[in-house]
Design an enzyme around this catalytic site. Structure first.
Site, short mmCIF file in Angstrom:
data_model
loop_
_atom_site.label_atom_id
_atom_site.label_comp_id
_atom_site.label_asym_id
_atom_site.label_seq_id
_atom_site.Cartn_x
_atom_site.Cartn_y
_atom_site.Cartn_z
N GLU A 114 12.88 28.79 19.85
CA GLU A 114 12.81 28.32 20.95
C GLU A 114 11.35 27.53 20.97
OE1 GLU A 114 12.15 31.11 24.13
OE2 GLU A 114 14.17 32.30 24.11
N GLU A 181 18.80 24.90 28.16
CA GLU A 181 19.05 25.99 29.19
C GLU A 181 18.41 25.37 30.31
OE1 GLU A 181 18.17 29.90 27.88
OE2 GLU A 181 18.19 30.63 29.97
#
Ligand code: KIV
Ligand code: NA
Length: 264
Positions: A114, A181
């Site tokens: 991430e 996301e």
């Protein structure tokens, strides 16, 4: 069955064929997902919440992901299998290499991490060492304490521009896949068009190359707060296999996610 590889995903992007992927944490569901036609699976650190019952993904360790990756791989030997590098497991190069090696040895084909351009060097180093990398931008749950909650990202024009630049930096560094996301649909559209690598969305509208769902969200198992993008595919059919097939069909047709599941 022939293994699914990143080359297939690239071809699908080029030909405009949308694809469905889902998280899996153990053998039986992984097997069922593969049998019903899902070719891309993720051992997500969401298991910290869905399996372990924590309120974030931060407590998840590399050994947790390793354990679940072994089980999922046994269930889906031909799937393209992604595994998450959990919180703080890619902070230094040596840590990153050791931990990525553990996930690959457990059966992963690619690791996911991430963050944006500050990870470009990490992505390049992993790729050079034969570990394919999937980036993850937007609402990156490992940063929940920085964000101050699970919130949509990239709403402001400057934030959107920065996210697009992060995506381009990850691709330039060698990332072969990107998860996006909880971002507004127009931004997901821009990123998907700007990148040559496939983009997999969750809460990013139906404009990305692929979709991913946490399996618990796809079956209505998730209690408490249900994310806007979630859909219970089990509700209509009452059968898990039919629900998985419906998810795939709706993703391929572009009817899921619908507007009600997306941020404008
Ligand atoms: O951990 C996870 O399940 C994920 C997906 C939501 C992309 O990272
Ligand atoms: Na994750």
């Amino acid at each position: 069955m022939k293994p699914t590889t990143i080359s297939h995903l690239r071809q699908w992007k080029q030909s405009g064929r949308k694809f469905a992927s889902i998280t899996a944490y153990e053998y039986s569901f992984a097997k069922l997902f593969a049998e019903e036609g899902i070719q891309v699976l993720l051992v997500g650190d969401s298991l910290g919440m869905t399996v372990q019952g924590h309120d974030s993904t931060l407590p998840v360790t590399v050994s947790d992901i390793v354990y679940h990756t072994h089980a999922v791989r046994r269930g889906a030997p031909a799937a393209l299998l992604l595994a998450d590098l959990p919180f703080m497991s890619y902070a230094t190069p040596q840590q990153t290499f050791d931990n990525a090696a553990q996930l690959m040895r457990a059966g992963a084909n690619m690791v996911k991490l991430e963050g944006g351009r500050w990870l470009a060097e990490t992505v390049q180093q992993l790729t050079e060492r034969a570990v394919p990398v999937c980036g993850h931008l937007g609402l990156t749950p490992q940063s929940v304490n920085v964000f101050g909650g699970y919130k949509i990202q990239g709403r402001e024009a400057a934030d959107a521009d920065r996210l697009l630049e992060d995506a381009l930096a990850l691709e330039a560094a060698g990332a072969q896949l990107l998860v996006l996301e909880c971002v507004p649909v127009p931004l997901a559209q821009r990123v998907t068009a700007a990148l040559n690598i496939p983009v997999i969305g969750i809460g990013a509208g139906n404009v990305t190359d692929g979709q991913i769902l946490v399996m618990h969200d796809a079956f209505g198992i998730t209690g408490g707060h249900i994310p806007k993008f979630a859909k219970n595919f089990l509700a209509d059919s009452g059968d898990i296999r039919a629900a998985v097939r419906q998810y795939i069909t709706e993703v391929e047709a572009g009817s899921y996610p619908a507007e009600e599941h997306s941020f404008q």
